[in-house]
Design a protein around this motif. Sequence first.
Motif, PDB file in Angstrom:
ATOM      1  N   LEU A  45       0.833  -1.201   0.000  1.00 29.92           N
ATOM      2  CA  LEU A  45       0.000   0.000   0.000  1.00 29.92           C
ATOM      3  C   LEU A  45       0.868   1.252   0.000  1.00 29.92           C
ATOM      4  CD1 LEU A  45      -2.828   1.323   0.224  1.00 29.92           C
ATOM      5  CD2 LEU A  45      -2.548   1.180   2.704  1.00 29.92           C
ATOM      6  N   MET A  46       1.870   1.288   0.855  1.00 27.43           N
ATOM      7  CA  MET A  46       2.775   2.431   0.907  1.00 27.43           C
ATOM      8  C   MET A  46       3.517   2.606  -0.420  1.00 27.43           C
ATOM      9  SD  MET A  46       4.265   2.165   4.766  1.00 27.43           S
ATOM     10  CE  MET A  46       5.397   3.506   4.514  1.00 27.43           C
ATOM     11  N   LYS A  47       3.908   1.501  -1.028  1.00 29.61           N
ATOM     12  CA  LYS A  47       4.595   1.554  -2.322  1.00 29.61           C
ATOM     13  C   LYS A  47       3.673   2.157  -3.383  1.00 29.61           C
ATOM     14  CE  LYS A  47       7.702  -1.578  -4.733  1.00 29.61           C
ATOM     15  NZ  LYS A  47       8.025  -2.995  -4.894  1.00 29.61           N
ATOM     16  N   ASP A  48       2.398   1.743  -3.377  1.00 27.33           N
ATOM     17  CA  ASP A  48       1.418   2.288  -4.320  1.00 27.33           C
ATOM     18  C   ASP A  48       1.181   3.774  -4.103  1.00 27.33           C
ATOM     19  OD1 ASP A  48       1.141  -0.179  -5.497  1.00 27.33           O
ATOM     20  OD2 ASP A  48      -0.745  -0.674  -4.470  1.00 27.33           O
ATOM     21  N   LEU A  49       1.337   4.225  -2.862  1.00 20.97           N
ATOM     22  CA  LEU A  49       1.147   5.644  -2.542  1.00 20.97           C
ATOM     23  C   LEU A  49       2.403   6.471  -2.798  1.00 20.97           C
ATOM     24  CD1 LEU A  49      -0.907   5.291   0.756  1.00 20.97           C
ATOM     25  CD2 LEU A  49      -1.753   5.997  -1.495  1.00 20.97           C
ATOM     26  N   GLY A  50       3.480   5.822  -3.224  1.00 18.42           N
ATOM     27  CA  GLY A  50       4.698   6.531  -3.579  1.00 18.42           C
ATOM     28  C   GLY A  50       5.766   6.555  -2.510  1.00 18.42           C
ATOM     29  N   PHE A  51       5.588   5.809  -1.433  1.00 16.37           N
ATOM     30  CA  PHE A  51       6.594   5.730  -0.375  1.00 16.37           C
ATOM     31  C   PHE A  51       7.339   4.421  -0.524  1.00 16.37           C
ATOM     32  CE2 PHE A  51       3.184   8.330   1.360  1.00 16.37           C
ATOM     33  CZ  PHE A  51       3.895   9.454   1.748  1.00 16.37           C
ATOM     34  N   LYS A  52       8.542   4.495  -1.037  1.00 17.56           N
ATOM     35  CA  LYS A  52       9.337   3.284  -1.234  1.00 17.56           C
ATOM     36  C   LYS A  52      10.044   2.921   0.069  1.00 17.56           C
ATOM     37  CE  LYS A  52      12.715   1.149  -4.146  1.00 17.56           C
ATOM     38  NZ  LYS A  52      12.303   0.332  -5.202  1.00 17.56           N
ATOM     39  N   PRO A  53       9.771   1.730   0.605  1.00 13.92           N
ATOM     40  CA  PRO A  53      10.426   1.313   1.848  1.00 13.92           C
ATOM     41  C   PRO A  53      11.926   1.141   1.647  1.00 13.92           C
ATOM     42  CG  PRO A  53       8.643  -0.191   1.234  1.00 13.92           C
ATOM     43  CD  PRO A  53       8.837   0.745   0.102  1.00 13.92           C
TER      44      PRO A  53
END
Length: 138
Positions: A45-53
Amino acid sequence: MQIGLVLSLIEGLLQKQKVVARSSAEAEYRGMAHGVCEMLWLRHLMKDLGFKPKYAMNLYCDNKAAIDIAHNPVQHDRTKHVEVDRHFIKEKLESETINMPHVRTEDQLADILTKAVSGKVFHSSLDKLGMRDIYSPT
C-alpha cells in the motif's frame, strides 16, 4: 489518526479461531505469520502511494521460542504443524523484508489489547501509544 488505523486493523483481525494451538510457541508463530501478511499488505500500500520502503520492517515478538523457530534452518518434528508458516516467515527473513527483534514482555504494547495486564503496565502502554484520558480537564 494512527490509533484509529491500528484499531480498525485489529478489529479486522478479530475472528473466531479455526485451529487450536498445541503450544504457546505455535500460537505465537501463527500470529507472527498473520502479522507478516498484514505488514506486506501495508508495505505494498505504501509503495502504491509513492513511499518506497528503504529498510526491513520489524516484527517485534516476545516469545523467544517462536523467534528461534524462525531462525532455525532445520525442520524438527516439533515444528511440523507450523511448516507452511515457518517457510513463509523464513523466506521473508532471508530476503530481508522483515526483521524479528525480541521485545521484553513488559514492553509489548499489544498486550493491553489482548490480555489482562496490571494497571501500571496498562497506563504505561497507553502513554507509549500516545493515548490520553479524554475525560481529564484541559
